[in-house]
Design an enzyme around this catalytic site. Sequence first.
Site, PDB file in Angstrom:
ATOM      1  N   GLY A 115      40.768  40.181  41.317  1.00  0.00           N
ATOM      2  CA  GLY A 115      39.955  39.888  40.151  1.00  0.00           C
ATOM      3  C   GLY A 115      39.999  38.410  39.814  1.00  0.00           C
ATOM      4  O   GLY A 115      40.853  37.668  40.306  1.00  0.00           O
ATOM      5  N   CYS A 116      39.099  37.988  38.947  1.00  0.00           N
ATOM      6  CA  CYS A 116      39.023  36.556  38.618  1.00  0.00           C
ATOM      7  C   CYS A 116      40.251  36.086  37.841  1.00  0.00           C
ATOM      8  O   CYS A 116      40.897  35.103  38.219  1.00  0.00           O
ATOM      9  CB  CYS A 116      37.735  36.262  37.857  1.00  0.00           C
ATOM     10  SG  CYS A 116      37.427  37.304  36.412  1.00  0.00           S
ATOM     11  N   TYR A 117      40.591  36.787  36.746  1.00  0.00           N
ATOM     12  CA  TYR A 117      41.784  36.392  35.992  1.00  0.00           C
ATOM     13  C   TYR A 117      43.031  36.474  36.863  1.00  0.00           C
ATOM     14  O   TYR A 117      43.909  35.608  36.814  1.00  0.00           O
ATOM     15  CB  TYR A 117      41.981  37.309  34.777  1.00  0.00           C
ATOM     16  CG  TYR A 117      40.974  37.164  33.677  1.00  0.00           C
ATOM     17  CD1 TYR A 117      40.807  35.959  32.992  1.00  0.00           C
ATOM     18  CD2 TYR A 117      40.210  38.251  33.271  1.00  0.00           C
ATOM     19  CE1 TYR A 117      39.897  35.844  31.954  1.00  0.00           C
ATOM     20  CE2 TYR A 117      39.304  38.150  32.235  1.00  0.00           C
ATOM     21  CZ  TYR A 117      39.137  36.942  31.577  1.00  0.00           C
ATOM     22  OH  TYR A 117      38.241  36.841  30.545  1.00  0.00           O
ATOM     23  N   SER A 118      43.120  37.550  37.650  1.00  0.00           N
ATOM     24  CA  SER A 118      44.332  37.741  38.446  1.00  0.00           C
ATOM     25  C   SER A 118      44.447  36.697  39.548  1.00  0.00           C
ATOM     26  O   SER A 118      45.560  36.323  39.929  1.00  0.00           O
ATOM     27  CB  SER A 118      44.377  39.151  39.022  1.00  0.00           C
ATOM     28  OG  SER A 118      43.221  39.455  39.743  1.00  0.00           O
TER      29      SER A 118
END
Length: 301
Positions: A115-118
Amino acid sequence: MAHKVFIDGEAGTTGLQIRDRLAPRADIELVQLDPARRKDPLARHDALAEADIAILCLPDAAAREAVELAEGLPVRFIDASTAHRVAPGWVFGFPELTAEARDTIANAARVSNPGCYSTGAIALAAPLVAAGLVAPDEIASINAVSGYTGGGKELIAEMESPGAPAHFTYALAQGHKHLPEIIRHAGLSRRPVFAPSVGQFAQGMTVQIPLHLNGRRIADLHDALAAHYAGARFVRVVEPAARVVPTALNDTNELHLSVHGSDENGCAVLVAVLDNLGKGASGAAVQNLNLMIGAAEDAGL
Protein backbone atom coordinates in the site's frame (compact mmCIF):
# COMPACT_ATOMS: atom_id res chain seq x y z
CA MET A 1 7.85 -12.06 -28.08
CA ALA A 2 5.67 -9.63 -26.14
CA HIS A 3 4.40 -10.57 -22.70
CA LYS A 4 0.61 -10.56 -22.44
CA VAL A 5 -0.67 -8.50 -19.50
CA PHE A 6 -4.29 -8.21 -18.37
CA ILE A 7 -5.14 -5.27 -16.09
CA ASP A 8 -8.26 -6.40 -14.24
CA GLY A 9 -9.77 -3.10 -13.13
CA GLU A 10 -8.24 -1.02 -15.90
CA ALA A 11 -10.90 1.69 -15.57
CA GLY A 12 -9.88 2.68 -12.02
CA THR A 13 -7.27 5.24 -11.02
CA THR A 14 -4.48 2.72 -10.46
CA GLY A 15 -5.41 0.66 -13.52
CA LEU A 16 -5.41 3.68 -15.81
CA GLN A 17 -1.99 4.73 -14.58
CA ILE A 18 -0.59 1.26 -15.17
CA ARG A 19 -2.14 1.09 -18.64
CA ASP A 20 -0.61 4.43 -19.58
CA ARG A 21 2.83 3.17 -18.51
CA LEU A 22 2.53 -0.12 -20.40
CA ALA A 23 0.68 0.87 -23.59
CA PRO A 24 3.72 2.36 -25.42
CA ARG A 25 5.98 -0.62 -24.67
CA ALA A 26 6.90 -3.04 -27.47
CA ASP A 27 7.60 -5.85 -24.98
CA ILE A 28 4.04 -5.73 -23.56
CA GLU A 29 0.78 -6.75 -25.25
CA LEU A 30 -2.27 -5.63 -23.26
CA VAL A 31 -5.19 -8.04 -23.00
CA GLN A 32 -8.27 -5.82 -22.80
CA LEU A 33 -11.98 -6.41 -22.30
CA ASP A 34 -14.94 -4.74 -23.92
CA PRO A 35 -15.92 -2.15 -21.26
CA ALA A 36 -19.44 -3.57 -21.23
CA ARG A 37 -18.04 -6.95 -20.11
CA ARG A 38 -15.42 -5.86 -17.58
CA LYS A 39 -17.44 -7.36 -14.69
CA ASP A 40 -18.48 -10.48 -16.61
CA PRO A 41 -16.85 -13.52 -14.91
CA LEU A 42 -16.63 -15.48 -18.17
CA ALA A 43 -14.94 -12.60 -20.00
CA ARG A 44 -12.53 -12.09 -17.11
CA HIS A 45 -11.74 -15.82 -17.03
CA ASP A 46 -10.96 -15.78 -20.75
CA ALA A 47 -8.69 -12.75 -20.32
CA LEU A 48 -6.89 -14.44 -17.40
CA ALA A 49 -6.44 -17.55 -19.54
CA GLU A 50 -4.87 -15.47 -22.33
CA ALA A 51 -2.56 -13.43 -20.10
CA ASP A 52 0.92 -14.26 -18.87
CA ILE A 53 0.51 -11.85 -15.96
CA ALA A 54 -2.64 -10.28 -14.52
CA ILE A 55 -2.47 -7.04 -12.53
CA LEU A 56 -5.44 -6.73 -10.17
CA CYS A 57 -6.62 -3.16 -9.58
CA LEU A 58 -9.78 -4.10 -7.76
CA PRO A 59 -11.55 -3.98 -4.39
CA ASP A 60 -10.37 -6.76 -2.10
CA ALA A 61 -13.34 -9.08 -2.68
CA ALA A 62 -13.06 -8.78 -6.46
CA ALA A 63 -9.31 -9.45 -6.29
CA ARG A 64 -9.93 -12.67 -4.39
CA GLU A 65 -12.61 -13.58 -6.95
CA ALA A 66 -10.12 -13.06 -9.79
CA VAL A 67 -7.67 -15.46 -8.17
CA GLU A 68 -10.46 -18.02 -7.81
CA LEU A 69 -11.47 -17.51 -11.47
CA ALA A 70 -7.90 -18.32 -12.49
CA GLU A 71 -7.75 -21.60 -10.58
CA GLY A 72 -5.80 -24.06 -12.72
CA LEU A 73 -4.53 -21.41 -15.16
CA PRO A 74 -0.80 -20.65 -15.52
CA VAL A 75 -1.31 -16.87 -15.20
CA ARG A 76 0.86 -15.03 -12.66
CA PHE A 77 -0.55 -12.23 -10.51
CA ILE A 78 0.35 -8.79 -9.23
CA ASP A 79 -2.36 -7.68 -6.81
CA ALA A 80 -2.60 -3.95 -6.11
CA SER A 81 -5.41 -4.43 -3.57
CA THR A 82 -5.06 -5.14 0.15
CA ALA A 83 -6.41 -8.66 -0.22
CA HIS A 84 -3.16 -10.65 -0.22
CA ARG A 85 -0.50 -8.48 1.45
CA VAL A 86 -0.16 -10.77 4.46
CA ALA A 87 -1.63 -13.89 2.82
CA PRO A 88 0.28 -17.21 2.71
CA GLY A 89 1.72 -18.01 -0.69
CA TRP A 90 2.02 -14.39 -1.77
CA VAL A 91 5.30 -12.49 -2.10
CA PHE A 92 5.32 -8.91 -0.79
CA GLY A 93 6.24 -6.75 -3.78
CA PHE A 94 8.76 -4.33 -2.27
CA PRO A 95 11.95 -4.96 -4.26
CA GLU A 96 14.16 -2.86 -1.97
CA LEU A 97 12.99 -4.49 1.29
CA THR A 98 15.78 -7.10 1.51
CA ALA A 99 18.78 -8.22 -0.51
CA GLU A 100 16.80 -11.23 -1.76
CA ALA A 101 13.53 -9.43 -2.57
CA ARG A 102 14.20 -8.75 -6.26
CA ASP A 103 14.98 -12.38 -7.05
CA THR A 104 12.03 -13.57 -4.98
CA ILE A 105 9.66 -11.26 -6.87
CA ALA A 106 11.17 -12.17 -10.23
CA ASN A 107 10.43 -15.87 -9.65
CA ALA A 108 7.07 -15.50 -7.92
CA ALA A 109 3.70 -16.58 -9.27
CA ARG A 110 1.78 -14.29 -6.91
CA VAL A 111 2.99 -10.84 -5.87
CA SER A 112 1.11 -8.40 -3.67
CA ASN A 113 1.87 -4.70 -4.15
CA PRO A 114 2.45 -2.73 -0.93
CA GLY A 115 0.00 0.00 0.00
CA CYS A 116 1.00 3.63 -0.36
CA TYR A 117 1.20 4.49 3.35
CA SER A 118 2.86 1.18 4.13
CA THR A 119 5.51 1.72 1.44
CA GLY A 120 6.75 4.80 3.29
CA ALA A 121 6.42 3.34 6.77
CA ILE A 122 8.06 0.01 5.95
CA ALA A 123 10.85 1.68 3.97
CA LEU A 124 11.75 3.72 7.04
CA ALA A 125 11.23 1.15 9.78
CA ALA A 126 12.26 -2.23 8.37
CA PRO A 127 16.00 -1.52 7.82
CA LEU A 128 16.33 0.07 11.26
CA VAL A 129 14.58 -2.82 12.99
CA ALA A 130 16.70 -5.32 11.04
CA ALA A 131 19.88 -3.43 12.02
CA GLY A 132 18.93 -3.43 15.71
CA LEU A 133 18.73 0.36 15.85
CA VAL A 134 14.97 0.35 16.50
CA ALA A 135 13.37 -2.25 18.75
CA PRO A 136 10.38 -4.13 17.27
CA ASP A 137 8.14 -2.70 20.01
CA GLU A 138 9.54 0.85 19.92
CA ILE A 139 7.59 2.62 17.16
CA ALA A 140 4.64 4.15 18.97
CA SER A 141 3.06 6.20 16.19
CA ILE A 142 3.04 6.78 12.45
CA ASN A 143 1.55 9.90 10.88
CA ALA A 144 0.91 10.57 7.21
CA VAL A 145 -0.77 12.83 4.68
CA SER A 146 -1.78 11.76 1.18
CA GLY A 147 -3.27 13.26 -1.92
CA TYR A 148 -6.91 12.41 -2.41
CA THR A 149 -6.46 10.16 -5.45
CA GLY A 150 -5.55 7.33 -3.10
CA GLY A 151 -9.19 7.14 -2.01
CA GLY A 152 -10.55 6.20 -5.44
CA LYS A 153 -13.33 7.68 -7.55
CA GLU A 154 -15.73 8.60 -4.72
CA LEU A 155 -13.14 10.56 -2.75
CA ILE A 156 -11.79 12.19 -5.90
CA ALA A 157 -15.30 13.41 -6.74
CA GLU A 158 -15.80 14.66 -3.17
CA MET A 159 -12.49 16.52 -2.98
CA GLU A 160 -12.96 18.12 -6.40
CA SER A 161 -16.46 19.36 -5.60
CA PRO A 162 -17.32 22.83 -4.23
CA GLY A 163 -17.00 23.08 -0.48
CA ALA A 164 -14.55 20.18 -0.15
CA PRO A 165 -12.37 20.30 2.99
CA ALA A 166 -8.78 21.47 2.78
CA HIS A 167 -7.64 18.55 4.92
CA PHE A 168 -9.05 15.76 7.07
CA THR A 169 -7.72 13.02 9.34
CA TYR A 170 -9.42 9.63 9.32
CA ALA A 171 -9.23 5.96 10.43
CA LEU A 172 -8.62 7.09 14.01
CA ALA A 173 -10.36 3.97 15.36
CA GLN A 174 -7.11 2.22 14.36
CA GLY A 175 -8.60 -0.12 11.81
CA HIS A 176 -6.77 1.15 8.72
CA LYS A 177 -6.22 -1.63 6.20
CA HIS A 178 -2.50 -0.91 5.81
CA LEU A 179 -1.66 -1.62 9.46
CA PRO A 180 -1.33 -5.43 9.19
CA GLU A 181 1.23 -5.20 6.37
CA ILE A 182 3.16 -2.43 8.15
CA ILE A 183 3.43 -4.55 11.29
CA ARG A 184 4.35 -7.72 9.40
CA HIS A 185 6.84 -6.38 6.89
CA ALA A 186 8.49 -3.75 9.08
CA GLY A 187 9.17 -6.45 11.67
CA LEU A 188 7.17 -4.77 14.43
CA SER A 189 5.97 -6.66 17.48
CA ARG A 190 3.58 -3.97 18.73
CA ARG A 191 0.78 -2.21 16.89
CA PRO A 192 1.65 1.47 16.35
CA VAL A 193 -0.94 4.22 16.52
CA PHE A 194 -1.53 5.25 12.90
CA ALA A 195 -3.01 8.65 12.02
CA PRO A 196 -3.42 9.06 8.24
CA SER A 197 -4.87 12.18 6.64
CA VAL A 198 -5.82 13.53 3.23
CA GLY A 199 -4.99 16.97 1.87
CA GLN A 200 -6.51 19.11 -0.86
CA PHE A 201 -4.04 17.99 -3.51
CA ALA A 202 -4.44 15.18 -6.02
CA GLN A 203 -1.33 13.09 -5.47
CA GLY A 204 1.78 12.94 -3.35
CA MET A 205 2.44 11.72 0.18
CA THR A 206 4.57 12.04 3.29
CA VAL A 207 4.86 9.46 6.06
CA GLN A 208 6.46 10.37 9.40
CA ILE A 209 7.67 8.20 12.28
CA PRO A 210 8.71 10.12 15.44
CA LEU A 211 11.31 8.58 17.76
CA HIS A 212 13.15 9.41 20.96
CA LEU A 213 16.85 8.91 20.28
CA ASN A 214 17.62 7.31 23.68
CA GLY A 215 21.37 7.49 23.15
CA ARG A 216 21.38 6.98 19.40
CA ARG A 217 22.54 9.67 17.03
CA ILE A 218 20.76 11.14 14.03
CA ALA A 219 23.76 10.05 11.94
CA ASP A 220 23.32 6.42 13.09
CA LEU A 221 19.79 6.30 11.71
CA HIS A 222 20.70 8.12 8.49
CA ASP A 223 23.73 5.92 7.83
CA ALA A 224 21.80 2.69 8.43
CA LEU A 225 19.13 3.71 5.92
CA ALA A 226 21.75 4.85 3.42
CA ALA A 227 23.63 1.56 3.70
CA HIS A 228 20.47 -0.49 3.23
CA TYR A 229 19.40 1.38 0.09
CA ALA A 230 22.86 1.85 -1.44
CA GLY A 231 22.56 1.22 -5.17
CA ALA A 232 18.74 1.16 -5.19
CA ARG A 233 17.33 2.61 -8.41
CA PHE A 234 14.24 4.25 -6.91
CA VAL A 235 14.94 4.76 -3.20
CA ARG A 236 17.23 7.56 -2.01
CA VAL A 237 18.24 8.66 1.46
CA VAL A 238 18.46 12.45 1.35
CA GLU A 239 19.53 15.20 3.70
CA PRO A 240 16.79 16.77 5.85
CA ALA A 241 15.17 19.96 4.57
CA ALA A 242 13.45 22.75 6.44
CA ARG A 243 10.18 21.83 4.73
CA VAL A 244 9.03 18.49 3.37
CA VAL A 245 6.62 18.80 0.43
CA PRO A 246 4.36 15.78 -0.23
CA THR A 247 4.02 16.58 -3.94
CA ALA A 248 7.78 16.79 -4.59
CA LEU A 249 8.02 13.37 -6.30
CA ASN A 250 4.75 13.39 -8.23
CA ASP A 251 4.72 11.48 -11.53
CA THR A 252 7.81 9.47 -10.56
CA ASN A 253 8.49 6.08 -9.00
CA GLU A 254 10.93 7.66 -6.57
CA LEU A 255 10.91 7.29 -2.78
CA HIS A 256 12.99 9.69 -0.68
CA LEU A 257 13.80 9.03 2.98
CA SER A 258 15.28 11.46 5.48
CA VAL A 259 16.06 11.69 9.20
CA HIS A 260 15.22 14.94 10.99
CA GLY A 261 15.83 16.14 14.54
CA SER A 262 18.93 16.72 16.64
CA ASP A 263 21.13 14.80 19.02
CA GLU A 264 20.93 17.71 21.45
CA ASN A 265 17.17 17.55 21.97
CA GLY A 266 17.07 13.76 21.79
CA CYS A 267 14.25 13.52 19.26
CA ALA A 268 14.07 12.40 15.64
CA VAL A 269 11.44 12.20 12.92
CA LEU A 270 11.87 9.70 10.09
CA VAL A 271 10.22 10.98 6.90
CA ALA A 272 9.31 9.32 3.60
CA VAL A 273 8.12 11.17 0.49
CA LEU A 274 6.55 9.40 -2.48
CA ASP A 275 3.82 9.68 -5.09
CA ASN A 276 0.87 7.64 -3.82
CA LEU A 277 0.08 6.81 -7.46
CA GLY A 278 3.72 6.06 -8.34
CA LYS A 279 5.88 4.10 -5.90
CA GLY A 280 2.74 3.85 -3.78
CA ALA A 281 0.64 2.06 -6.42
CA SER A 282 0.98 1.98 -10.22
CA GLY A 283 4.69 2.60 -10.44
CA ALA A 284 5.40 -0.15 -7.94
CA ALA A 285 3.21 -2.57 -9.93
CA VAL A 286 5.15 -1.83 -13.12
CA GLN A 287 8.47 -2.18 -11.27
CA ASN A 288 7.36 -5.61 -10.02
CA LEU A 289 6.14 -6.56 -13.49
CA ASN A 290 9.52 -5.63 -14.95
CA LEU A 291 11.25 -7.96 -12.50
CA MET A 292 8.79 -10.78 -13.25
CA ILE A 293 9.32 -10.62 -17.03
CA GLY A 294 13.07 -9.99 -16.92
CA ALA A 295 12.87 -6.42 -18.22
CA ALA A 296 14.97 -3.52 -16.98
CA GLU A 297 13.67 -2.58 -13.54
CA ASP A 298 13.02 1.01 -14.62
CA ALA A 299 11.37 0.18 -17.98
CA GLY A 300 8.36 2.44 -18.48
CA LEU A 301 9.15 4.34 -15.31
